[in-house]
Design an enzyme around this catalytic site. Structure first.
Site, mmCIF file in Angstrom:
data_model
loop_
_atom_site.group_PDB
_atom_site.id
_atom_site.type_symbol
_atom_site.label_atom_id
_atom_site.label_comp_id
_atom_site.label_asym_id
_atom_site.label_seq_id
_atom_site.Cartn_x
_atom_site.Cartn_y
_atom_site.Cartn_z
ATOM 1 N N TYR A 115 0.874 -1.035 -0.067
ATOM 2 C CA TYR A 115 0.061 0.090 0.096
ATOM 3 C C TYR A 115 0.762 1.289 -0.153
ATOM 4 O O TYR A 115 0.758 2.262 -0.781
ATOM 5 C CB TYR A 115 -0.924 -0.039 1.347
ATOM 6 C CG TYR A 115 -1.797 -1.098 1.077
ATOM 7 C CD1 TYR A 115 -3.372 -0.879 0.670
ATOM 8 C CD2 TYR A 115 -1.772 -2.298 1.734
ATOM 9 C CE1 TYR A 115 -4.301 -1.821 0.492
ATOM 10 C CE2 TYR A 115 -2.771 -3.098 1.860
ATOM 11 C CZ TYR A 115 -4.021 -3.009 0.982
ATOM 12 O OH TYR A 115 -4.982 -3.981 0.973
ATOM 13 N N ASN A 138 -12.679 0.329 -5.979
ATOM 14 C CA ASN A 138 -12.186 -0.070 -6.993
ATOM 15 C C ASN A 138 -13.439 -0.535 -7.707
ATOM 16 O O ASN A 138 -13.853 -1.690 -7.439
ATOM 17 C CB ASN A 138 -10.979 -0.959 -7.053
ATOM 18 C CG ASN A 138 -10.676 -1.464 -8.539
ATOM 19 O OD1 ASN A 138 -11.308 -0.986 -9.482
ATOM 20 N ND2 ASN A 138 -9.730 -2.489 -8.539
ATOM 21 N N CYS A 146 -6.630 -4.811 -7.870
ATOM 22 C CA CYS A 146 -6.409 -4.431 -6.517
ATOM 23 C C CYS A 146 -5.973 -5.733 -5.641
ATOM 24 O O CYS A 146 -5.561 -5.513 -4.417
ATOM 25 C CB CYS A 146 -7.678 -3.815 -5.755
ATOM 26 S SG CYS A 146 -9.114 -4.553 -6.271
ATOM 27 N N HIS A 147 -6.228 -6.845 -6.193
ATOM 28 C CA HIS A 147 -5.856 -8.125 -5.284
ATOM 29 C C HIS A 147 -4.356 -8.032 -5.261
ATOM 30 O O HIS A 147 -3.731 -8.848 -4.401
ATOM 31 C CB HIS A 147 -6.304 -9.214 -5.928
ATOM 32 C CG HIS A 147 -5.910 -9.726 -7.515
ATOM 33 N ND1 HIS A 147 -6.657 -9.178 -8.394
ATOM 34 C CD2 HIS A 147 -4.968 -10.494 -7.930
ATOM 35 C CE1 HIS A 147 -6.077 -9.381 -9.576
ATOM 36 N NE2 HIS A 147 -4.861 -10.251 -9.348
ATOM 37 N N GLU A 173 -2.103 -16.527 -10.037
ATOM 38 C CA GLU A 173 -0.989 -15.733 -10.598
ATOM 39 C C GLU A 173 0.325 -16.063 -10.155
ATOM 40 O O GLU A 173 1.310 -15.908 -10.393
ATOM 41 C CB GLU A 173 -1.105 -14.032 -10.272
ATOM 42 C CG GLU A 173 -2.310 -13.515 -10.930
ATOM 43 C CD GLU A 173 -2.302 -12.157 -11.140
ATOM 44 O OE1 GLU A 173 -1.235 -11.320 -10.467
ATOM 45 O OE2 GLU A 173 -3.586 -11.603 -11.377
#
Length: 181
Positions: A115, A138, A146-147, A173
């Site tokens: 962040y 978002n 945003c993950h 991912e």
């Protein structure tokens, strides 16, 4: 309120590996992705979009949503690492929009950012908490990833779709081991 006049908002609920998603698009591009859509969530979301955008709404999986649906399917199948979709940013503004645009272009598939680091990237190094608020606002999760924003100590942080959904996306991912369930 924006008025898209003759251009209707197209929407659809599609299945995904993280549950049903509501997608909505204007003539500008994809404008909204909403997690865990059941009947009440769908109705509330469509009401909010009607209030914010002032456009007629049409349910459709073709037209404007065909390509977002195709790309999301490819993403969940592990075959797409970067979305190439026109985005309508009208549901975001100011600092939130600035942070989300940086996230969309500057944090690639398979990586994470803190962040505070993301706050620094937009010239506000002390605004980590405000970045968290931007993530919560978002309107385009998954597509605007945003993950991929985590706590500096390695914690997951929050997530509008729930922490298990965040874990699933990060596991997809390759950032985290597969979720336990």
């Amino acid at each position: 309120m924006n008025n898209y006049g003759q251009s209707p908002l197209e929407w659809a609920v599609v299945s995904s590996d993280i549950g049903p998603l509501l997608l909505a698009a204007t003539g500008q591009g994809l404008v909204s992705v909403v997690f865990h859509v059941d009947g009440p969530v769908r109705e509330r979301t469509l009401g909010q979009l009607r209030d914010r955008l002032g456009a007629e709404q049409i349910e459709s999986v073709s037209g404007r949503l065909a390509e977002p649906i195709r790309q999301l399917s490819a993403y969940f199948a592990g075959g797409l690492r970067e979305f190439g979709l026109p985005l309508d940013w009208s549901l975001s503004s100011g600092f939130n929009r600035q942070v989300l645009r940086e996230l969309a272009t500057g944090v690639p598939y398979g990586t994470v950012v803190g962040y505070g680091d993301l706050a620094g990237r937009v010239g506000q190094p002390r605004a980590a908490q405000a970045v968290g608020i931007a993530m919560g606002s978002n309107p385009l999760p998954v597509v605007v990833p945003c993950h991929r924003v985590v706590e500096s100590d390695g914690g997951l942080g929050g997530f509008g779709g729930g922490l298990e959904t965040k874990r699933q996306l990060l596991a997809l991912e390759g950032v985290l081991p597969e979720p336990l369930f």
